[in-house]
Write an enzyme that holds these catalytic residues in place. Structure first.
Site, mmCIF file in Angstrom:
data_model
loop_
_atom_site.group_PDB
_atom_site.id
_atom_site.type_symbol
_atom_site.label_atom_id
_atom_site.label_comp_id
_atom_site.label_asym_id
_atom_site.label_seq_id
_atom_site.Cartn_x
_atom_site.Cartn_y
_atom_site.Cartn_z
ATOM 1 C CD GLU A 96 -2.850 -1.196 2.384
ATOM 2 O OE1 GLU A 96 -3.818 -1.975 2.360
ATOM 3 O OE2 GLU A 96 -2.585 -0.475 3.379
ATOM 4 C CB CYS A 110 3.086 7.689 2.840
ATOM 5 S SG CYS A 110 3.661 6.508 4.082
ATOM 6 C CB CYS A 117 7.053 -4.261 8.924
ATOM 7 S SG CYS A 117 8.427 -3.406 9.734
ATOM 8 C CB CYS A 121 6.269 -1.619 15.943
ATOM 9 S SG CYS A 121 7.962 -1.176 15.483
ATOM 10 C CB CYS A 124 2.888 -0.861 13.555
ATOM 11 S SG CYS A 124 2.903 -0.581 11.768
ATOM 12 C CB CYS A 356 0.975 7.223 10.869
ATOM 13 S SG CYS A 356 2.554 6.723 11.577
#
Length: 372
Positions: A96, A110, A117, A121, A124, A356
């Protein structure tokens, strides 16, 4: 040219493309022609590259197919006009990117550097994706190409880009932030090559000062990145001011504690063009206290960083909440009172899962807008 099938030409910066064409016995000016077709006109079909000899186009079409990202969905936020680009890679993996209108008529994109990932985290949504791989430099750059094509076809062209180019490049976003899916410094070589392509004046023509690379804190790679691209901006996803809390939120802190990352930032060569920002996601009752604000201000002043405070963006199943608006304002006021530079950043695209921490490789899942 058989071995070209193993080379992704869209991933090669111009010097590498010239070298490759020289090895193939082709004039190096042909490399510049191909580079312009790929990164100014954004063409992905050899037949359309009409200033190349037909025989060369046929040979390239047989040996060097040009992969591109396909748009699966492109929802637009009803709140702020941001557009999330849900894109399918050649292996059907989903990534994305988000195109965000900014104050003053500017546009920021962005972009992602990985599928999923590996950093894990806890706050996230991207960390929840089980399938993970690096994107190629070509796949990273192609996210900008997709945005340019869509914006150009939508009548959003503008002047003053790369010598007055009138094609898709005339709809290019003004700023690029590597803050989408993935950890950019964990895909170091591809990110470095992608920035080289984006900043090439014979291609996209971005100023390095229009590009920001974010990291969770891979300190050993920070000097290497700046050695390649000394004038890009850096963003550190900090989100906690003590190692105890940060290790709980961000596993990377177990190997790279806060002090080690601060040392890496302090050791960078001085540049009047480079900005350092601390990205600080505010989590209710976790990292939003007055003591956190005091420690944050001290760290930011130590390296001359600006703080972007971002109230947590909810996503389905998230184990955290965003603080109240009153708490957020009090936190920011205290940081500012202590002499640090800080902005409150309300993430864009929250109603389309584009804010975010919300990018999760899903096809435009809607998430609730923030409470007033």
């Amino acid at each position: 040219m058989e071995h070209l099938a193993k080379v992704e030409l869209t991933s090669l910066p111009l010097p590498a493309l010239r070298e490759l064409f020289g090895q193939l016995g082709l004039p190096k000016f042909r490399a510049e022609q191909v580079f312009r077709w790929l990164h100014i006109r954004m063409v992905r079909e050899w037949d359309l590259m009409t200033d190349l000899p037909k025989s060369l186009r046929e040979r390239l079409a047989e040996s060097a197919p040009l992969a591109k990202l396909n748009v699966v969905k492109s929802p637009i936020s009803k709140i702020d006009g941001s557009q999330k680009l849900v894109l399918s890679c050649h292996d059907d993996q989903i990534i994305e990117s988000v195109v965000m209108p900014m104050p003053g008529g500017w546009t920021t994109e962005c972009i992602s550097s990985q599928v999923g990932c590996p950093m894990g985290c806890d706050f996230c949504a991207t960390a929840r994706i089980p399938t993970r791989r690096n994107l190629s430099a070509g796949e990273i750059v192609e996210q900008i190409a997709v945005a340019c094509r869509l914006r150009y076809s939508g009548g959003l062209a503008r002047g003053g880009v790369s010598g007055g180019e009138k094609g898709p490049l005339s709809a290019r976003p003004q700023n690029i932030v590597f803050m989408g899916m993935g950890e950019p410094l964990a895909n170091f070589n591809a990110v470095v090559d992608a920035i080289s392509i984006l900043c090439d004046p014979k291609g996209y023509g971005f100023s390095p000062r229009r590009i920001t690379v974010s990291t969770v804190g891979l300190a050993r790679r920070v000097p290497d990145l700046i050695a390649h691209h000394p004038n890009i901006h850096l963003a550190w996803s900090l989100t906690a001011t003590t190692d105890e809390v940060r290790e709980r939120l961000m596993p990377v802190n177990r190997g790279v504690p806060i002090a080690k990352m601060l040392e890496a930032l302090e050791g960078l060569p001085a540049s009047s063009h480079r900005k350092i920002t601390f990205e600080y996601a505010l989590l209710k009752g976790v990292n939003d206290g007055d003591d956190d604000a005091r420690r944050l201000a001290k760290m930011a002043k130590a390296v001359g960083a600006h703080v972007n405070a971002i109230p947590f963006n909810v996503w389905p199943g998230a184990p955290y909440e965003r603080p109240s608006r009153n708490r957020v304002r009090k936190f920011a006021r205290l940081v500012e009172h202590l002499g640090a530079s800080i902005s409150l950043r309300e993430s864009k695209g929250q109603d389309i899962g584009a804010a975010c921490g919300q990018l999760a490789g899903e096809e435009g899942q809607s998430l609730p807008a923030p409470a007033s």
